[in-house]
Enzyme design. Structure first.
Site, PDB file in Angstrom:
ATOM      1  N   GLU A 296      -2.694 -51.194 -14.669  1.00  0.00           N
ATOM      2  CA  GLU A 296      -4.031 -52.206 -14.413  1.00  0.00           C
ATOM      3  C   GLU A 296      -4.282 -53.147 -15.349  1.00  0.00           C
ATOM      4  O   GLU A 296      -4.261 -52.765 -16.645  1.00  0.00           O
ATOM      5  CB  GLU A 296      -5.173 -50.780 -14.334  1.00  0.00           C
ATOM      6  CG  GLU A 296      -6.359 -51.236 -14.070  1.00  0.00           C
ATOM      7  CD  GLU A 296      -7.389 -50.330 -14.562  1.00  0.00           C
ATOM      8  OE1 GLU A 296      -8.804 -49.696 -13.958  1.00  0.00           O
ATOM      9  OE2 GLU A 296      -6.879 -49.212 -15.621  1.00  0.00           O
ATOM     10  N   GLY A 420      -6.001 -46.362 -24.499  1.00  0.00           N
ATOM     11  CA  GLY A 420      -6.291 -44.668 -24.954  1.00  0.00           C
ATOM     12  C   GLY A 420      -5.589 -44.512 -23.530  1.00  0.00           C
ATOM     13  O   GLY A 420      -5.049 -43.326 -24.481  1.00  0.00           O
ATOM     14  N   ALA A 421      -5.824 -44.236 -22.617  1.00  0.00           N
ATOM     15  CA  ALA A 421      -4.881 -44.171 -21.507  1.00  0.00           C
ATOM     16  C   ALA A 421      -5.519 -44.464 -19.960  1.00  0.00           C
ATOM     17  O   ALA A 421      -5.703 -45.745 -19.764  1.00  0.00           O
ATOM     18  CB  ALA A 421      -6.105 -42.065 -21.007  1.00  0.00           C
ATOM     19  N   MET A 422      -4.662 -44.176 -18.778  1.00  0.00           N
ATOM     20  CA  MET A 422      -4.022 -44.609 -17.573  1.00  0.00           C
ATOM     21  C   MET A 422      -4.243 -44.099 -16.772  1.00  0.00           C
ATOM     22  O   MET A 422      -3.528 -42.987 -16.448  1.00  0.00           O
ATOM     23  CB  MET A 422      -3.619 -45.839 -17.567  1.00  0.00           C
ATOM     24  CG  MET A 422      -3.458 -46.162 -16.139  1.00  0.00           C
ATOM     25  SD  MET A 422      -4.501 -47.249 -16.055  1.00  0.00           S
ATOM     26  CE  MET A 422      -4.729 -47.331 -14.631  1.00  0.00           C
ATOM     27  N   GLU A 423      -5.309 -43.904 -16.413  1.00  0.00           N
ATOM     28  CA  GLU A 423      -5.274 -43.243 -14.724  1.00  0.00           C
ATOM     29  C   GLU A 423      -4.569 -43.179 -13.459  1.00  0.00           C
ATOM     30  O   GLU A 423      -5.545 -42.479 -12.798  1.00  0.00           O
ATOM     31  CB  GLU A 423      -7.020 -42.998 -13.987  1.00  0.00           C
ATOM     32  CG  GLU A 423      -7.559 -44.298 -13.641  1.00  0.00           C
ATOM     33  CD  GLU A 423      -8.330 -45.134 -14.187  1.00  0.00           C
ATOM     34  OE1 GLU A 423      -8.030 -45.973 -13.890  1.00  0.00           O
ATOM     35  OE2 GLU A 423      -7.736 -45.566 -15.724  1.00  0.00           O
ATOM     36  N   GLU A 456     -10.236 -39.371 -18.002  1.00  0.00           N
ATOM     37  CA  GLU A 456      -8.692 -39.995 -16.967  1.00  0.00           C
ATOM     38  C   GLU A 456      -9.025 -38.989 -15.615  1.00  0.00           C
ATOM     39  O   GLU A 456      -8.906 -39.097 -14.333  1.00  0.00           O
ATOM     40  CB  GLU A 456      -8.138 -39.593 -17.804  1.00  0.00           C
ATOM     41  CG  GLU A 456      -7.509 -40.473 -18.254  1.00  0.00           C
ATOM     42  CD  GLU A 456      -8.270 -41.655 -18.518  1.00  0.00           C
ATOM     43  OE1 GLU A 456      -7.901 -42.761 -17.591  1.00  0.00           O
ATOM     44  OE2 GLU A 456      -8.288 -42.573 -19.744  1.00  0.00           O
TER      45      GLU A 456
END
Length: 1010
Positions: A296, A420-423, A456
């Site tokens: 992304e 921080g994070a990826m869904e 997420e």
């Protein structure tokens, strides 16, 4: 006792005050692609549907009602469109209108004088030149010069597009950044073979497609892929070799055909390719121990050829070849390293795979296998994340009335990970600091993990199940996930007290959104850099804020939730735009309300309104205007107003009511100015009884007052008048907001070397909050809100070198060094490490401890401490270590730069570091990315002088395509100007007030200052 009267409907106000009085008239627009009566068929050849550009509704000519003379950027575009269509467009700026009438143009004077001989000669020469140029242009081969140059043919010649050249010298069959819609992917079969030793990978992509329009080309995305072979077949026919063209400027590849593909045909494109594993944090990248993906928004094209836009959903079958000592993970379950085909259609940016040596812990939740993966030595830190994910998954299944659709849900802690994070659907990737916490971690550390997991998991519905059509509506993904993050935590983990955190982020996004360089929640984006820049607090926190406001406004139990369920079920597996959401909420509203009419301004306009309150007798008058720190043309919103006062009454308030507070609990996305009398009444009420307002309302008064002061609407004397009540304040949100605002001013004074004023400001802060600072303990604290309060107070006390604070911090550090089994409470670690790092000896000790630590939250706090040193040699060391990425991971560099920039010794050092290393920074972090945005803001926000403004402007202007056009650059320049203006406006007043306060022998009684 106060009675709280909350009105969940728009106030009944004059139309030009609260309601957006916009009248829209749609002109007659000729669609050249459809209207054959306007142009004879012989004039133009038949066009491929992909070549026809349809003008969006929003770009049509807009005529507003009387009294409005503003023109925003979209309307300027409309003016250009109107001219191109041959329509007249009146300049509505009041400064250009004749005073006699707003509707008529003044006639030119009928008096004239006879021209001189010189004038007549000049006119004849001019006419000769014009005639000559006209003849030259007429005889040019079919070219008419336009505003864009010479690509447009004369009317006698058929329209012919000018195509760019591919890398092999042939014409590339597509000119636009967005892909054509003629062909749509149905499924991908990917086979990948990573070589971690040589940092390369090989791949085969088999793409099954459907033809939606007759076309003689297929255009898709591919970047830095070495394609060695390509075959194509239609239906069950034979495969034949085809040539793949590449156009690197648009990151596209294409195949051209001599015969047209026909509507309804199915075809297969097979591409064999190789590439280097990325050395940055996007695409298919590697570190010393793994290979992982981050696609992304636009990086799937770096791992495999694909239709890399959100609307091109398909299914995926992924096969990964790897060494025996590695584990492979992807979106769907694994069978002998061949992952099952995804049972859902998904966008390319949600595809993910990881090759690493990881260990999992798992739990079955409502038929879904939930697993948390980490490197083996950190497996014991995964338990809390598994517990949080399991509870939140059950909550979302119930809340959305749609079960999570996949058989498994993996949460993976990646050691080298920038976001921080990826869904990614079914395979959510995290930084280790946002997923792993020890068993003895503090509630504040657990709040970080639970917040990110909640965000997420919400994406599995908002973003994955239903996806925005294009990145201009990114807020439909990120705004929703952010709102659900806080809503779910309040329901599932009330002990984590997420309401304080949500209140704080709403304040911060308003600070950004008050800039003229901000942007609407939904805004047009085309280039990769523009797409990257959409990932900011406006898409996330403002999106969440307007959803909170809407939820608070809609009447009836669970009406907002019903509309969300309607939206998810109606568009499951599809792509949407903002209006689809408003329509779903309108459909379920009872009584019927046009949600789109109310909410459209909140997503289409940048910024937010200022509501001004005035009282005369029992009449309350509200007026609105666009709140901007830099004056500009205004906008209007339809605002759902709520209020609270000291008696329960209708909006026609009796004169006996002493005070009135709008925006109850700060659920609305606007700020309020109460005027001199209104502010005085509120200040007096707080001085009498702090608890007469909720903590949210007290915090919002402080935030609004500082914002109004920054705009120049209220004096800083009035700000200090409000803060007098804080002697009695004990709640976290008001205290932390006041400390943050005062600290911002203190640091600006420090950078300008206003040392006398700094001393006065220090005395003022300690005078108001010193007693509360002294009341804080240094032991374990279980209440999260008290942890947040303690951390803010002691951080401020130690940064001001309050002796008992620095001594306690140093003592705690020495005890920790001598006995590391004696843990420092999580909320105190940053304070303790920052104080210790001011000593060169202790800095070196802390640096060695950082290298050995395996507890991620503690390690991050150590890094913050190391970066806060005022020793320039040590600052150079830590900045260079972050850039190299050996001891300190490069993903931490934006955090290091931010921390260094706050200090007096470091702020110029950090700015020089960024200028010298800019090219290396944009190699590691994409232009426009959140990391680059953060770096720019960090190094420029401390500036408040003309010299620094000129320097910043000159540097970024020199970058050209390497970053000069970024929105964050415009925000930086505007922020410096505003800092400069605030200092010019308030420095003498500040000196007078603070000197006067410092000279007073005793504290003033709380109340209205003079």
């Amino acid at each position: 006792m106060a009675f709280f009267c909350v009105f969940a409907e728009s106030a009944n106000l004059p139309r030009n005050m609260i309601e957006n009085s916009m009248f829209e008239e749609e002109p007659d627009v000729v669609d050249l692609a459809k209207d054959t009566t306007a142009w004879p068929p012989s004039t133009f050849p038949a066009l491929d549907p992909d070549e026809i550009t349809y003008e969006p509704r929003s770009s049509r000519l807009l005529v507003r009602g009387l009294g409005e003379n503003d023109m925003d950027e979209d309307e300027e575009d409309c003016e250009s469109s109107a001219r191109l269509l041959g329509m007249s467009f009146m300049n509505r700026s009041s400064s250009h209108r004749p005073s006699s009438s707003p509707y008529t143009r003044q006639s030119p004077s009928r008096s004239c004088s006879r021209p001189t001989a010189r004038t007549m000669v000049a006119c004849v020469l001019f006419l000769v030149i014009v005639a000559s140029m006209t003849m030259v242009l007429y005889f040019l081969p079919g070219c008419t010069f336009t505003k864009d140059g010479c690509p447009k043919r004369n009317k006698t010649t058929p329209l012919e597009l000018v195509y760019p050249l591919a890398t092999n010298g042939e014409l590339f069959p597509w000119t636009q950044l967005r892909l054509p819609q003629s062909v749509h992917p149905l499924s991908y079969e990917l086979t990948l073979t990573p070589d971690l030793d040589n940092m390369t990978f090989a791949g085969i992509a088999v793409i099954n497609m459907s033809v939606l329009h007759n076309t003689n080309r297929i255009v898709l995305h591919g970047l830095n892929l070495n394609i060695s072979n390509a075959t194509f077949k239609i239906g069950d026919g034979p495969a034949s070799n085809v040539t793949v063209l590449q156009y690197k400027a648009n990151q596209q590849i294409a195949v051209k055909f001599t015969e047209y593909l026909k509507v309804g045909q199915y075809c297969v494109l097979t591409l064999t390719y190789s590439a280097n594993l990325s050395s940055t944090y996007d695409g298919f990248y590697s570190s010393s121990i793994l290979a992982a993906t981050q696609f992304e928004p636009l990086s799937a094209r770096k791992a495999f050829p694909c239709f890399d836009e959100p609307a091109f959903k398909a299914t995926f079958l992924i096969k990964i070849n790897r060494k025996q000592n590695y584990t492979t993970l992807s979106n769907i379950g694994l069978f002998q390293d061949e992952f099952e085909r995804t049972s859902v259609n998904m966008s390319t940016y949600l595809v993910a795979f990881v090759v690493a040596n990881f260990s999992p812990i798992s739990k079955n939740v409502s038929g879904t296998l939930v697993s948390v993966y980490s490197v083996p030595e950190k497996k014991e830190h995964t338990e809390y994340a598994l517990e949080a994910a399991s509870k939140l998954l059950e909550f979302y299944n119930t809340f959305f009335d749609i079960d999570y659709p996949l058989k498994k849900l993996d949460l993976v802690a990646i050691p080298d990970f920038l976001a921080g994070a990826m869904e990614n659907w079914g395979l959510i990737t995290f930084r280790e600091t946002t997923l792993l916490v020890g068993k003895d971690s503090s509630p504040l550390e657990k709040q970080v993990v639970a917040s990110v997991v909640a965000h997420e998991l919400a994406h599995q519905w908002f973003g994955n199940l239903v996806t925005m059509r294009w990145w201009n509506d990114l807020w439909l993904n990120e705004g929703f996930a952010t709102y659900m993050q806080y809503l779910s935590l309040q329901e599932v983990f009330p002990e984590l007290q997420a309401e304080n955190l949500f209140l704080s982020v709403r304040f911060r996004v308003m600070d950004k959104d008050a800039l003229i360089s901000s942007h609407p929640v939904s805004t047009a984006v085309v280039t990769p850099e523009q797409v990257e820049e959409m990932f900011d607090s406006v898409s996330y926190e403002k999106g969440a804020s307007i959803l909170l406001m809407l939820n608070a406004y809609l009447p009836g139990e669970q009406q907002f939730r019903k509309g969300i369920i309607q939206y998810l079920k109606q568009f499951s597996g599809s792509n949407t735009e903002t209006n689809n959401l408003w329509d779903s909420l309108t459909q379920v509203s009872t009584p019927h309300q046009n949600v789109s009419e109310m909410m459209s301004s909140w997503t289409s306009l940048k910024g937010f309104p200022l509501v001004s309150v005035s009282r005369k007798g029992d009449e309350v008058t509200l007026t609105q205007e666009h709140f901007l720190l830099t004056p500009a043309n205004a906008s209007l919103w339809e605002i759902p107003v709520t209020y609270v006062n000291d008696s329960c009454s209708t909006f026609k308030v009796p004169e006996s009511v002493k005070w009135l507070k709008l925006n109850y609990q700060n659920t609305g996305y606007y700020i309020v100015d109460y005027g001199d009398d209104g502010w005085t009444a509120l200040i007096n009420a707080l001085s009498t009884n702090v608890s007469i307002l909720t903590f949210e309302d007290r915090a919002s008064l402080i935030h609004n007052m500082f914002a109004l002061s920054r705009q120049g609407r209220v004096s800083f004397r009035r700000v200090l008048s409000l803060l007098n009540y804080t002697y009695k304040e004990t709640e976290t949100a008001p205290v932390t907001e006041a400390l943050l605002q005062l600290n911002n001013i203190y640091r600006l004074l420090e950078k300008r070397q206003e040392f006398d004023l700094m001393s006065c400001m220090k005395t003022y802060i300690l005078d108001h909050f010193g007693a509360l600072m002294d009341n804080q303990t240094w032991g374990e604290e279980e209440n999260l809100s008290k942890q947040e309060l303690r951390s803010a107070l002691l951080s401020m006390a130690c940064s001001l070198e309050k002796e008992n604070c620095t001594q306690s911090a140093n003592d705690m550090f020495k005890q920790y060094v001598s006995n590391q089994t004696r843990r420092i409470p999580g909320d105190l670690q940053q304070v303790v490490f920052s104080v210790a790092a001011q000593s060169r000896t202790d800095w070196l000790i802390l640096y060695d401890m950082y290298k050995q630590s395996t507890v991620d939250a503690e390690k991050r706090n150590m890094l913050l401490g190391l970066a806060s040193t005022q020793d320039t040699q040590l600052l150079a060391k830590i900045l260079n270590e972050g850039l190299k990425g050996d001891v300190i991971q490069t993903q931490e560099l934006p955090l290091i730069i931010n921390t260094v920039s706050r200090g007096f010794a470091g702020y110029l050092f950090a700015w020089d570091f960024v200028q010298v290393n800019w090219d290396r920074l944009i190699e590691k972090f994409l232009v426009g990315s959140f990391a680059i945005q953060s770096i720019i803001k960090s190094v420029t926000s401390p500036f408040s002088t003309q010299a620094h403004l000129d320097q910043v402007k000159a540097f970024f202007s020199s970058l050209q395509e390497r970053g000069s056009q970024m929105r964050s650059v415009q925000e930086a320049l505007e922020t410096i100007r505003l800092n400069q203006l605030w200092m010019e406006r308030n420095l003498s007043t500040l000196r007078e007030l603070l000197t006067k306060i410092q000279s007073q022998p005793q504290k003033e009684e709380p109340g209205v200052s003079h």
